[in-house]
Write a protein that holds these residues in place. Structure first.
Motif, PDB file in Angstrom:
ATOM      1  N   THR A   1       0.868  -1.177   0.000  1.00 52.00           N
ATOM      2  CA  THR A   1       0.000   0.000   0.000  1.00 52.00           C
ATOM      3  C   THR A   1       0.899   1.218   0.000  1.00 52.00           C
ATOM      4  O   THR A   1       1.657   1.442   0.950  1.00 52.00           O
TER       5      THR A   1
ATOM      6  N   ARG B   1       0.673  -5.437  -7.858  1.00 54.21           N
ATOM      7  CA  ARG B   1      -0.434  -5.724  -6.944  1.00 54.21           C
ATOM      8  C   ARG B   1      -0.386  -4.708  -5.800  1.00 54.21           C
ATOM      9  O   ARG B   1      -0.088  -5.048  -4.658  1.00 54.21           O
TER      10      ARG B   1
ATOM     11  N   ALA C   1      -1.907  -0.971  -3.819  1.00 51.20           N
ATOM     12  CA  ALA C   1      -3.119  -0.220  -3.482  1.00 51.20           C
ATOM     13  C   ALA C   1      -2.727   1.147  -2.979  1.00 51.20           C
ATOM     14  O   ALA C   1      -1.643   1.349  -2.428  1.00 51.20           O
TER      15      ALA C   1
ATOM     16  N   ARG D   1     -15.136  -3.972  -4.187  1.00 54.46           N
ATOM     17  CA  ARG D   1     -14.535  -4.898  -3.224  1.00 54.46           C
ATOM     18  C   ARG D   1     -15.433  -6.115  -2.990  1.00 54.46           C
ATOM     19  O   ARG D   1     -14.965  -7.252  -2.932  1.00 54.46           O
TER      20      ARG D   1
ATOM     21  N   ARG E   1      -7.057  -9.885  -7.336  1.00 55.79           N
ATOM     22  CA  ARG E   1      -6.181  -8.929  -8.018  1.00 55.79           C
ATOM     23  C   ARG E   1      -6.951  -8.072  -9.002  1.00 55.79           C
ATOM     24  O   ARG E   1      -6.637  -6.886  -9.184  1.00 55.79           O
TER      25      ARG E   1
ATOM     26  N   ALA F   1      -8.566  -5.346  -6.939  1.00 53.05           N
ATOM     27  CA  ALA F   1      -7.566  -4.387  -6.479  1.00 53.05           C
ATOM     28  C   ALA F   1      -7.044  -3.531  -7.625  1.00 53.05           C
ATOM     29  O   ALA F   1      -6.820  -2.323  -7.473  1.00 53.05           O
TER      30      ALA F   1
ATOM     31  N   THR G   1      -7.342   0.571  -7.930  1.00 54.39           N
ATOM     32  CA  THR G   1      -6.186   1.443  -8.094  1.00 54.39           C
ATOM     33  C   THR G   1      -6.328   2.317  -9.328  1.00 54.39           C
ATOM     34  O   THR G   1      -5.963   3.500  -9.325  1.00 54.39           O
TER      35      THR G   1
END
Length: 411
Positions: free
Chosen positions: A295, A329, A331, A348, A396, A399, A403
């Motif tokens: 992150t 991968r 965030a 999500r 993934r 996510a 992003t």
């Protein structure tokens, strides 16, 4: 007494997917890697003045495409014959009697153990007894170790076995056994094959070990690969050292960029990891898979994956490395206030629901599995039959979309 232990050479094993490396010279080297690694093993055995070479199965990857595969092995064993070094060999699942129909005469210094029962060969002039049994067929489900003979008194006793010890997670359970099955024989050393990573069982006077394979053949077989030099002395446990024989090395780098704030920070962080990997490999070419995680405030800067890929390819080329794959991968620490929180929550939830519905994932992946699934597995890229892999892809995807939305808003 000094012995060299190797296994899982998989001579002339086909390596798929090399074209995507974009380096024809490296691709050619990797196609020849198993032969060059065997040459290095032969050279190592001669250089250390070994009293014998132990080969614990899977010399070949299956039926030879032509006699050239067998002839190359015979030539290497012939050099050891010239140096008066005996070779002791068992067949494994890939080179079982039922798998290899072609044959060439081996030099007289090579002993191939029979498949019907465990046998023993002694070298009286140096006090060595080697015990072993080959595979008759590929799928050996019996515990062969339990039928190995007891150690011969007054000699150094060594066992040879292609086996899955204590389950050998990630490997087919061929000739399964326990560490106790091996140590009850009283052998000074048990040379094992089948598992492609270096592992040691036991300490003190009774030791068993997997040497690992001689040359990494795909992105899952990372790190140094080679053979074990085994020193045996009376009243002392075996002393082992791993000697690399690989000519090219695979690396898998999982790099956390939590501390990075900008694209340049990420580039510097990844470059540092690549440099360290380059240093560890010495002069060998390196093929690396990079997974960038964490992150980070820099997450939105990585949306342009093409730029990231080109920048990292340039860094890798300067280090004489090739990048097999780059995965992002990451965030963002927090979404901008203007991004609809309900939309983010829905993304999500959708990703989580899909990841939890492995039956639906299998249906969605079905057409791709039928078209290219086998090729993806053989290249070590992806197993579309593995439910955990499909669930990870779903996570993934969520996510990644998250992003991208954050990044677009910030831009």
């Amino acid at each position: 007494m000094r012995l060299v232990h190797a296994a899982d050479i998989h001579l002339d094993s086909p390596l798929l997917g090399l074209a995507r490396l974009g380096d024809d010279a490296l691709a050619h080297l990797l196609r020849e890697a198993t032969r060059r690694a065997l040459e290095n093993l032969t050279e190592l055995t001669v250089t250390v003045a070994a009293d014998g070479l132990l080969l614990a199965g899977d010399i070949y990857d299956g039926e030879w495409r032509d006699y050239g595969t067998g002839r190359f092995f015979v030539e290497q064993m012939g050099r050891l014959h010239d140096e008066q070094i005996p070779v002791f060999l068992v067949r494994g699942n890939h080179d079982a009697q039922s798998e290899i129909t072609r044959s060439l005469s081996l030099p007289p210094n090579v002993t191939v153990f029979a498949a019907d029962e465990a046998g023993t060969v002694t070298v009286d002039e140096i006090g060595l007894a080697v015990h072993g049994q080959s595979y008759a067929t590929r799928d050996v489900g019996a515990n062969l170790a339990r039928a190995y003979p007891d150690a011969i008194g007054g000699m150094v006793n060594v066992g040879l076995l292609h086996t899955a010890v204590d389950g050998a997670e990630g490997h087919a359970p061929y000739a399964p056994c326990t560490v106790d099955d091996l140590t009850r024989t009283g052998y000074d050393y048990f040379a094992l094959g089948h598992v492609h990573t270096h592992r040691i069982f036991g300490d003190g006077e009774r030791v068993a070990a997997f040497s690992g394979n001689l040359q990494g053949r795909n992105p899952r077989e990372t790190g140094p690969k080679g053979a074990l030099v085994v020193e045996l002395e009376p009243d002392r446990g075996p002393v082992l050292r791993l000697e690399p024989c690989d000519v090219a090395r695979w690396a898998s780098l999982r790099i956390d960029i939590a501390a990075c704030r900008t694209f340049d920070d990420v580039l510097a962080c990844v470059s540092g990891h690549l440099q360290a990997t380059r240093n560890d490999a010495g002069a060998r070419p390196v093929v690396a898979r990079i997974v960038i995680v964490g992150t980070s405030p820099a997450a939105s800067a990585l949306i342009d994956e093409e730029r990231l890929r080109e920048e990292l390819q340039t860094v890798a080329a300067g280090l004489t490395m090739a990048l097999e794959k780059i995965e992002v991968r990451v965030a963002s620490p927090r979404p901008p206030a203007s991004v609809d929180p309900e939309l983010m929550a829905a993304i999500r939830a959708a990703a989580a629901d899909l990841a939890g519905d492995t039956d639906r994932l299998a249906v969605l992946a079905g057409p791709l599995e039928r078209e290219v699934g086998r090729a993806l597995r053989r290249a070590g890229l992806l197993d579309l039959n593995d439910r955990a892999t499909l669930a990870d892809l779903a996570h993934r995807a969520g996510a990644g979309l998250f992003t991208r939305l954050v990044g677009d808003e910030e831009a």
